[in-house]
Design a protein around this motif. Structure first.
Motif, PDB file in Angstrom:
ATOM      1  N   GLU A  10      48.142  42.795  -7.684  1.00 37.11           N
ATOM      2  CA  GLU A  10      49.347  42.888  -6.850  1.00 37.11           C
ATOM      3  C   GLU A  10      49.972  44.262  -7.012  1.00 37.11           C
ATOM      4  O   GLU A  10      49.832  44.906  -8.063  1.00 37.11           O
ATOM      5  CB  GLU A  10      50.349  41.797  -7.234  1.00 37.11           C
ATOM      6  N   GLY A  11      50.669  44.698  -5.984  1.00 37.82           N
ATOM      7  CA  GLY A  11      51.318  45.999  -6.039  1.00 37.82           C
ATOM      8  C   GLY A  11      52.148  46.234  -4.800  1.00 37.82           C
ATOM      9  O   GLY A  11      52.162  45.411  -3.868  1.00 37.82           O
ATOM     10  N   PRO A  12      52.848  47.369  -4.718  1.00 38.74           N
ATOM     11  CA  PRO A  12      53.686  47.647  -3.545  1.00 38.74           C
ATOM     12  C   PRO A  12      52.846  48.038  -2.336  1.00 38.74           C
ATOM     13  O   PRO A  12      52.044  48.969  -2.396  1.00 38.74           O
ATOM     14  CB  PRO A  12      54.565  48.814  -4.018  1.00 38.74           C
ATOM     15  N   TYR A  13      53.029  47.294  -1.249  1.00 43.69           N
ATOM     16  CA  TYR A  13      52.409  47.667   0.021  1.00 43.69           C
ATOM     17  C   TYR A  13      53.487  48.326   0.875  1.00 43.69           C
ATOM     18  O   TYR A  13      54.620  47.841   0.949  1.00 43.69           O
ATOM     19  CB  TYR A  13      51.834  46.451   0.729  1.00 43.69           C
ATOM     20  N   TYR A  14      53.109  49.409   1.563  1.00 39.06           N
ATOM     21  CA  TYR A  14      54.055  50.171   2.373  1.00 39.06           C
ATOM     22  C   TYR A  14      53.794  49.870   3.858  1.00 39.06           C
ATOM     23  O   TYR A  14      52.753  50.236   4.397  1.00 39.06           O
ATOM     24  CB  TYR A  14      53.902  51.662   2.118  1.00 39.06           C
ATOM     25  N   HIS A  15      54.751  49.203   4.489  1.00 36.96           N
ATOM     26  CA  HIS A  15      54.693  48.974   5.935  1.00 36.96           C
ATOM     27  C   HIS A  15      55.456  50.105   6.621  1.00 36.96           C
ATOM     28  O   HIS A  15      56.605  50.407   6.253  1.00 36.96           O
ATOM     29  CB  HIS A  15      55.357  47.647   6.311  1.00 36.96           C
ATOM     30  N   TYR A  16      54.844  50.716   7.629  1.00 34.87           N
ATOM     31  CA  TYR A  16      55.534  51.756   8.391  1.00 34.87           C
ATOM     32  C   TYR A  16      55.947  51.165   9.729  1.00 34.87           C
ATOM     33  O   TYR A  16      55.107  50.761  10.547  1.00 34.87           O
ATOM     34  CB  TYR A  16      54.645  52.991   8.523  1.00 34.87           C
ATOM     35  N   LEU A  17      57.255  51.098   9.940  1.00 34.00           N
ATOM     36  CA  LEU A  17      57.829  50.341  11.052  1.00 34.00           C
ATOM     37  C   LEU A  17      58.488  51.278  12.055  1.00 34.00           C
ATOM     38  O   LEU A  17      59.271  52.161  11.686  1.00 34.00           O
ATOM     39  CB  LEU A  17      58.869  49.343  10.526  1.00 34.00           C
ATOM     40  N   GLN A  18      58.175  51.056  13.323  1.00 29.27           N
ATOM     41  CA  GLN A  18      58.809  51.781  14.411  1.00 29.27           C
ATOM     42  C   GLN A  18      59.708  50.838  15.196  1.00 29.27           C
ATOM     43  O   GLN A  18      59.468  49.625  15.225  1.00 29.27           O
ATOM     44  CB  GLN A  18      57.755  52.374  15.349  1.00 29.27           C
ATOM     45  N   ILE A  19      60.716  51.379  15.820  1.00 28.50           N
ATOM     46  CA  ILE A  19      61.563  50.589  16.709  1.00 28.50           C
ATOM     47  C   ILE A  19      61.065  50.784  18.129  1.00 28.50           C
ATOM     48  O   ILE A  19      61.094  51.882  18.672  1.00 28.50           O
ATOM     49  CB  ILE A  19      63.041  51.001  16.596  1.00 28.50           C
ATOM     50  N   LYS A  20      60.552  49.681  18.726  1.00 26.91           N
ATOM     51  CA  LYS A  20      60.048  49.716  20.092  1.00 26.91           C
ATOM     52  C   LYS A  20      60.647  48.554  20.865  1.00 26.91           C
ATOM     53  O   LYS A  20      60.535  47.410  20.439  1.00 26.91           O
ATOM     54  CB  LYS A  20      58.510  49.621  20.112  1.00 26.91           C
ATOM     55  N   ASN A  21      61.266  48.869  21.991  1.00 29.19           N
ATOM     56  CA  ASN A  21      61.879  47.838  22.847  1.00 29.19           C
ATOM     57  C   ASN A  21      62.810  46.928  22.051  1.00 29.19           C
ATOM     58  O   ASN A  21      62.819  45.706  22.229  1.00 29.19           O
ATOM     59  CB  ASN A  21      60.793  47.008  23.534  1.00 29.19           C
ATOM     60  N   GLY A  22      63.573  47.522  21.150  1.00 30.81           N
ATOM     61  CA  GLY A  22      64.553  46.763  20.389  1.00 30.81           C
ATOM     62  C   GLY A  22      63.963  45.886  19.305  1.00 30.81           C
ATOM     63  O   GLY A  22      64.636  44.976  18.810  1.00 30.81           O
ATOM     64  N   LYS A  23      62.697  46.154  18.890  1.00 27.47           N
ATOM     65  CA  LYS A  23      62.069  45.368  17.836  1.00 27.47           C
ATOM     66  C   LYS A  23      61.422  46.288  16.809  1.00 27.47           C
ATOM     67  O   LYS A  23      61.036  47.415  17.125  1.00 27.47           O
ATOM     68  CB  LYS A  23      61.011  44.424  18.418  1.00 27.47           C
ATOM     69  N   LEU A  24      61.300  45.777  15.581  1.00 28.04           N
ATOM     70  CA  LEU A  24      60.562  46.494  14.549  1.00 28.04           C
ATOM     71  C   LEU A  24      59.089  46.149  14.678  1.00 28.04           C
ATOM     72  O   LEU A  24      58.709  44.979  14.636  1.00 28.04           O
ATOM     73  CB  LEU A  24      61.062  46.095  13.156  1.00 28.04           C
ATOM     74  N   VAL A  25      58.258  47.177  14.842  1.00 30.39           N
ATOM     75  CA  VAL A  25      56.820  46.981  15.035  1.00 30.39           C
ATOM     76  C   VAL A  25      56.077  47.806  13.996  1.00 30.39           C
ATOM     77  O   VAL A  25      56.367  48.993  13.805  1.00 30.39           O
ATOM     78  CB  VAL A  25      56.384  47.402  16.453  1.00 30.39           C
ATOM     79  N   ALA A  26      55.110  47.185  13.317  1.00 31.06           N
ATOM     80  CA  ALA A  26      54.366  47.879  12.268  1.00 31.06           C
ATOM     81  C   ALA A  26      53.279  48.758  12.872  1.00 31.06           C
ATOM     82  O   ALA A  26      52.582  48.356  13.814  1.00 31.06           O
ATOM     83  CB  ALA A  26      53.748  46.864  11.311  1.00 31.06           C
ATOM     84  N   MET A  27      53.122  49.956  12.326  1.00 21.69           N
ATOM     85  CA  MET A  27      52.003  50.814  12.687  1.00 21.69           C
ATOM     86  C   MET A  27      50.756  50.272  11.997  1.00 21.69           C
ATOM     87  O   MET A  27      50.790  49.905  10.821  1.00 21.69           O
ATOM     88  CB  MET A  27      52.289  52.249  12.255  1.00 21.69           C
ATOM     89  N   GLU A  28      49.659  50.189  12.723  1.00 20.53           N
ATOM     90  CA  GLU A  28      48.457  49.554  12.200  1.00 20.53           C
ATOM     91  C   GLU A  28      47.723  50.456  11.215  1.00 20.53           C
ATOM     92  O   GLU A  28      47.556  51.652  11.445  1.00 20.53           O
ATOM     93  CB  GLU A  28      47.520  49.173  13.350  1.00 20.53           C
ATOM     94  N   SER A  29      47.278  49.840  10.134  1.00 23.02           N
ATOM     95  CA  SER A  29      46.498  50.560   9.131  1.00 23.02           C
ATOM     96  C   SER A  29      45.632  49.571   8.372  1.00 23.02           C
ATOM     97  O   SER A  29      46.062  48.453   8.086  1.00 23.02           O
ATOM     98  CB  SER A  29      47.414  51.296   8.151  1.00 23.02           C
ATOM     99  N   GLN A  30      44.409  49.973   8.039  1.00 23.02           N
ATOM    100  CA  GLN A  30      43.532  49.151   7.222  1.00 23.02           C
ATOM    101  C   GLN A  30      43.604  49.546   5.747  1.00 23.02           C
ATOM    102  O   GLN A  30      42.959  48.926   4.916  1.00 23.02           O
ATOM    103  CB  GLN A  30      42.083  49.277   7.700  1.00 23.02           C
ATOM    104  N   ARG A  31      44.379  50.576   5.451  1.00 23.58           N
ATOM    105  CA  ARG A  31      44.435  51.071   4.076  1.00 23.58           C
ATOM    106  C   ARG A  31      45.460  50.288   3.255  1.00 23.58           C
ATOM    107  O   ARG A  31      46.474  49.830   3.783  1.00 23.58           O
ATOM    108  CB  ARG A  31      44.791  52.557   4.064  1.00 23.58           C
ATOM    109  N   LEU A  32      45.197  50.167   1.953  1.00 26.30           N
ATOM    110  CA  LEU A  32      46.136  49.516   1.047  1.00 26.30           C
ATOM    111  C   LEU A  32      47.228  50.474   0.595  1.00 26.30           C
ATOM    112  O   LEU A  32      48.343  50.044   0.304  1.00 26.30           O
ATOM    113  CB  LEU A  32      45.399  48.970  -0.178  1.00 26.30           C
ATOM    114  N   PHE A  33      46.895  51.749   0.523  1.00 21.08           N
ATOM    115  CA  PHE A  33      47.847  52.734   0.005  1.00 21.08           C
ATOM    116  C   PHE A  33      48.445  53.557   1.146  1.00 21.08           C
ATOM    117  O   PHE A  33      47.834  53.698   2.217  1.00 21.08           O
ATOM    118  CB  PHE A  33      47.160  53.635  -1.022  1.00 21.08           C
ATOM    119  N   PRO A  34      49.632  54.155   0.922  1.00 27.37           N
ATOM    120  CA  PRO A  34      50.386  54.793   2.017  1.00 27.37           C
ATOM    121  C   PRO A  34      49.942  56.220   2.304  1.00 27.37           C
ATOM    122  O   PRO A  34      50.740  57.166   2.247  1.00 27.37           O
ATOM    123  CB  PRO A  34      51.823  54.756   1.479  1.00 27.37           C
TER     124      PRO A  34
END
Length: 642
Positions: free
Chosen positions: A510-534
């Motif tokens: 277990e460890g810290p996963y970094y989600h990168y979130l954009q605001i699109k059309n008034g919603k938080l949307v995650a940028m897609e990535s297959q990597r575990l690290f940021p």
């Protein structure tokens, strides 16, 4: 859903009825050396398998499956197909299952793989047969050497459960299955069929039944497609009929919630992206033109109503106040019901039980308040234990729902510039029946003070291979949100990795996963990535060296084989670096790294790249150099993987 394949899975309690273990997506590297399998050869293979099934030769039948598949699940499937046990392995089957392998539909994927849609029949005397399909993926490993590499029994499982329940309903006295008030509601619902296309649910309030009626046809995925796309028109409309069979809410809405579910004594309705409220007499007390209804724990007001950028109060006297001037949503948040709160939803928490008008479904139903769905704290439909119905043991399986859903508040964080506040939650679902066990997700609320709005985000808790999602088991519990700019955020939260390091049997559990979130059309949307690290979206600095990680020599072992560190070790840095290369399908010089990354980034062997330098982005190159400087501080940095 049932999909089984040969991939390592997280050890969650699994039975046949709802396991979902996805096969790893590799295509076999030896394809060019093999001759294409013939349809007749595959049919012969399936007929031989079916002959063992019909003879009840369980051990022989299991040998037709790839050795990498979960043996317990395979055995359970074979027992069901051989009519040894019912679904879930409990008791004798109530009807006969027959495979018709001669009529299998064969589809070739590549020279080594083909799918076979095998017809199956469910039969019991005096009850009409049901015809269904189970899909096998067949792998050709050599001349006349076949095995079943994957099973998709999604449709088979659904039809099996429905047929089993139909048998029980015809063979067990209904008074043993349903309470008197449920049987009475069934009877009244039948009377309403002349007026409506379907009577979907009924809710018991003060020992009287209220009926949710529909005109038109519900989509097949009505209950299962998560948060509805409310921008799309629907082909049905819903209304509400009271115990006197008077239509108190007209049949013109996309969704009608539990009576008293959002605000006591009131009924939330939805049409497209707009919400409103009716009272129990059928009076529209809040017009259906508000984007959000936030129930309040407040002396003078029942709810806060949002319409565009405007807010107003819905007062205790059932009137709507004027648009609020200079209103700040952050100031009212502490009064919003369930904000910064921990709570549990179960069969006992609903004051008035809502039931399906369906004798094959034994759960109660909660249609979650729309704001909690938008905040990603609760699913739109919650299936919970129902004390008014008593299923037999054979009915336990798919569709059992959840024992409870628990939302745990994990704390708040305020930005240094105080332009946003974030709140963190863990959502634990206690699944019953086949899926059996606890699953955990993370929920984030972003209170954007500049735009005067609240945005929600739902994050998976599991990034390992195979099935997973159980609660965290280590000591790490990190949550933080950082603004990269006004529309990009970095959400850091402890998650399950199950990533094997270079040293054999050494894992980042277990460890810290970094989600990168954009605001699109008034919603938080995650940028897609297959990597575990940021490493994909930001340039690393020394702050990324720190973090709480759980390391293990054996996954899911006792604590004596697990340790916690507060920083990235050299082994983890090496994984982080090579993961960048692996994401571009790099062919590593070390077979060990190929083995580590083959499932996460696998492609056909001939599509592997001996160099990926031209594919690396500016951020990739910077981060590789940065990692090298930490691994070898005395040496000049070189862009090279191991």
């Amino acid at each position: 859903m049932l999909i089984i394949g040969n991939m390592k899975t997280k050890p969650i309690v699994i039975t046949l009825s709802i396991v979902a273990v996805l096969v790893c997506g590799f295509l076999f590297a030896r394809s060019k050396y093999l001759t294409k399998p013939e349809k007749t050869d595959i049919i012969t293979f399936l007929n031989q398998f079916n002959a063992n099934i019909q003879l009840g030769e369980i051990k022989s039948a299991t040998q037709y499956f790839d050795e990498g598949m979960n043996k317990a699940t395979v055995t359970m499937l074979v027992n069901v197909l051989s009519n040894k046990t019912s679904m879930g392995g409990k008791g004798k089957p109530l009807f006969k299952v027959t495979l018709n392998t001669d009529d299998s539909k064969i589809t070739f994927i590549n020279p080594e793989l083909a799918t076979a849609d095998v017809p199956a029949t469910f039969h019991r005397d005096s009850i009409p047969d049901v015809f269904t399909t189970i899909t096998f993926t067949i792998h050709k490993g050599g001349a006349n050497n076949y095995n079943i590499y994957r099973v998709d029994a999604t449709l088979f499982n659904k039809d099996y459960t429905a047929y089993q329940n139909a048998v029980i309903n015809r063979t067990v006295a209904e008074t043993k299955l349903f309470s008197p008030q449920t049987l009475s509601a069934f009877k009244t619902a039948n009377q309403l069929k002349a007026r409506y296309d379907s009577i979907l649910w009924f809710q018991h309030v003060d020992n009287k039944a209220w009926f949710y009626v529909v005109k038109g046809k519900l989509p097949d995925d009505f209950y299962w497609h998560g948060e509805r796309d409310k921008t799309k028109p629907v082909d049905y409309k819903m209304g509400l009929v009271n115990p006197d069979l008077k239509e108190i809410i007209p049949v013109e809405y996309d969704l009608i919630h539990n009576i008293g579910g959002t605000i006591d004594g009131l009924i939330e309705v939805e049409k497209g992206e707009k919400k409103g409220l009716y009272d129990i007499t059928g009076k529209l007390v809040v017009p259906v033109n508000f984007e959000q209804i936030l129930p309040l724990n407040d002396v003078g007001n029942l709810a806060l109503l949002k319409n565009g950028n405007d807010y107003s109060y819905f007062k205790n006297d059932m009137t709507i106040g004027e648009t609020l001037v200079d209103f700040k949503i952050a100031d009212v948040l502490p009064k919003v019901k369930h904000y910064a709160d921990s709570y549990k939803v179960n069969g006992e928490s609903a004051k008035n039980i809502m039931e399906y008008n369906d004798r094959n479904r034994f759960t109660s139903l909660v249609v979650a308040p729309s704001y909690l769905v938008e905040w990603h704290m609760l699913s739109e439909f919650l299936n919970l234990p129902n004390k008014l119905r008593t299923p037999t043991e054979e009915m336990i399986g798919d569709g059992d729902g959840s024992g409870y859903v628990e939302v745990k508040f994990s704390g708040e964080q305020k930005d240094e510039e105080n332009w946003f506040t974030s709140a963190f939650y863990s959502v634990v679902n206690d699944y019953l029946g086949g899926r059996g066990g606890l699953y955990e997700n993370k929920a984030l609320l972003l209170v954007d003070k500049k735009q005067n709005r609240i945005l929600g985000f739902d994050a998976s808790n599991y990034f390992g291979e195979g099935e997973g999602g159980g609660p965290l088991i280590g000591d790490c519990r990190e949550n933080s949100l950082k603004a990269i700019n006004d529309s990009l955020f970095e959400f850091k939260t402890t998650s399950t990795f199950d990533a094997e390091l270079l040293e054999k049997d050494s894992y980042i559990e277990e460890g810290p996963y970094y989600h990168y979130l954009q605001i699109k059309n008034g919603k938080l949307v995650a940028m897609e990535s297959q990597r575990l690290f940021p490493t994909q979206f930001v340039k690393l600095d020394d702050s990324y060296l720190q973090g709480c990680y759980t390391l293990a020599n054996e996954l899911y072992s006792d604590k004596t084989k697990r340790k916690t560190v507060d920083h990235l070790t050299n082994d983890m840095l090496q994984y982080m670096k090579n993961e960048i290369y692996g994401s571009y399908h790099y062919k590593f010089k070390s077979p060990r790294w190929d083995e580590i990354f083959k499932n996460r980034f696998y492609v056909d062997e001939k599509e592997r790249n001996v160099t990926v330098d031209d594919s690396l982005t500016t951020i990739d190159k910077y981060n590789i150099n940065w990692i090298n400087s930490k691994l070898n501080p005395q040496k000049p940095t070189v862009l090279a993987a191991q």
